[in-house]
Design an enzyme around this catalytic site. Sequence first.
Site, mmCIF file in Angstrom:
data_model
loop_
_atom_site.group_PDB
_atom_site.id
_atom_site.type_symbol
_atom_site.label_atom_id
_atom_site.label_comp_id
_atom_site.label_asym_id
_atom_site.label_seq_id
_atom_site.Cartn_x
_atom_site.Cartn_y
_atom_site.Cartn_z
ATOM 1 N NE ARG A 1 -3.306 0.709 3.020
ATOM 2 C CZ ARG A 1 -3.503 0.668 4.511
ATOM 3 N NH1 ARG A 1 -3.893 0.323 5.141
ATOM 4 N NH2 ARG A 1 -4.239 1.506 4.294
ATOM 5 C CB SER B 1 -0.747 4.630 4.280
ATOM 6 O OG SER B 1 0.226 3.334 4.705
ATOM 7 C CE LYS C 1 -4.036 -2.583 12.047
ATOM 8 N NZ LYS C 1 -4.163 -1.733 13.173
ATOM 9 C CG ASP C 2 -4.837 -3.487 6.952
ATOM 10 O OD1 ASP C 2 -5.913 -3.229 8.194
ATOM 11 O OD2 ASP C 2 -3.744 -2.726 6.406
ATOM 12 N NE ARG D 1 -9.664 -5.276 17.865
ATOM 13 C CZ ARG D 1 -9.216 -3.943 17.924
ATOM 14 N NH1 ARG D 1 -8.969 -4.116 19.967
ATOM 15 N NH2 ARG D 1 -7.806 -3.218 17.434
ATOM 16 N NE ARG D 2 -8.323 0.249 17.995
ATOM 17 C CZ ARG D 2 -7.188 0.710 16.908
ATOM 18 N NH1 ARG D 2 -8.165 1.563 15.746
ATOM 19 N NH2 ARG D 2 -6.224 0.819 15.916
ATOM 20 N NE ARG E 1 -11.389 4.064 6.489
ATOM 21 C CZ ARG E 1 -11.218 3.240 5.187
ATOM 22 N NH1 ARG E 1 -12.422 3.367 5.007
ATOM 23 N NH2 ARG E 1 -10.380 3.587 4.729
ATOM 24 N N GLY E 2 -9.194 6.772 6.894
ATOM 25 C CA GLY E 2 -8.366 7.446 6.972
ATOM 26 C C GLY E 2 -6.772 6.692 7.853
ATOM 27 C CG ASN E 3 -3.050 8.628 6.317
ATOM 28 O OD1 ASN E 3 -3.257 9.648 7.178
ATOM 29 N ND2 ASN E 3 -3.073 9.056 4.957
ATOM 30 N NE ARG F 1 -8.171 6.144 11.185
ATOM 31 C CZ ARG F 1 -8.544 5.377 11.129
ATOM 32 N NH1 ARG F 1 -8.237 4.605 12.396
ATOM 33 N NH2 ARG F 1 -8.269 3.926 10.362
ATOM 34 C CB CYS G 1 -14.249 -5.422 8.606
ATOM 35 S SG CYS G 1 -15.381 -5.359 6.731
#
Length: 306
Positions: A11, A13, A86-87, A134-135, A152-154, A158, A245
Amino acid sequence: MKNKKIIIGSRGSKLALIYAERARKSIIECNPGLDSNLLDIKSIVTTGDKYQNKRLSDIGGKGHFSKKIEEQLLTKEIDLAVHALKDLPSIETPGLSLNVFLKRNDPREILISKKNLSFDNLKTGSVIGTSSFRRSAQIKKLRNDLEVKLIRGNVDTRIKKLEEKKYDGIILALTGIQSLGVKKKISQIFSTREMLPSVGQGIVVLQTRTNDYKIIDLINKTNHYKTFLCATAERSMLKILEGDCDTAVGALATVEGNLISMQCELFSLDGKKRFFTEINGSSMEPKNIGINAGKELIKQAGNSYK
């Protein structure tokens, strides 16, 4: 492999490229005769990166962080892929293998808040940003007087939204904050007793074509065995749950000597009911440990989580 470029897909990012470079360096260190100039990193924009104002479940799930990369791996446009474990969806893509894991980073969760307040000192009604069911459930378990709002976002995006006062706090993975060098922004690190992490959190995985034995042989030396055992146990549990997800599930496996211990928690769809199990077993059977944990959670939860 001599004189042939090896393309590593990732990716685009900032954090993902840091992970890809870590993988590249690990491959070079484990293969002393390899010309480092032959390893290049290719940045790939995924669907998950394009649509950053929606929940992953609304655009098709976790696979949207990996699908484009996996397509290029299958068509041989890249030679291997680097992912944050985790993704990835719980079910592997046919023709591709996930067998090589870098040593796990710290899997814990952290809070970044306005005025650097700890979680307990946030005012009633404070808005906490997360994109994770989950969080969200974990936050409500700890403090049901807080408001949880989608973000959302990197990581940089955030943090910017927090600084623009759209949120009072955000929950993130510690490993990302450490890798980006912004640890000073952390207001609190949660213990795993307070917030169990996502399955595979803190783990970087290298993905190959199943039959590309030259690449597999090249990267096998980078595999961290204890991390491999933990990843196998955690993902085996997720497969039993048929988790995606939308599944509010946390897990953390650890290895001590010849034993694996794994704690798992699962929340109902409305986030109000919590189911928990802890499984211990031989490090020779990580898959079975995960399977048993998953079955125990289903026994407790029934269909309330999906």
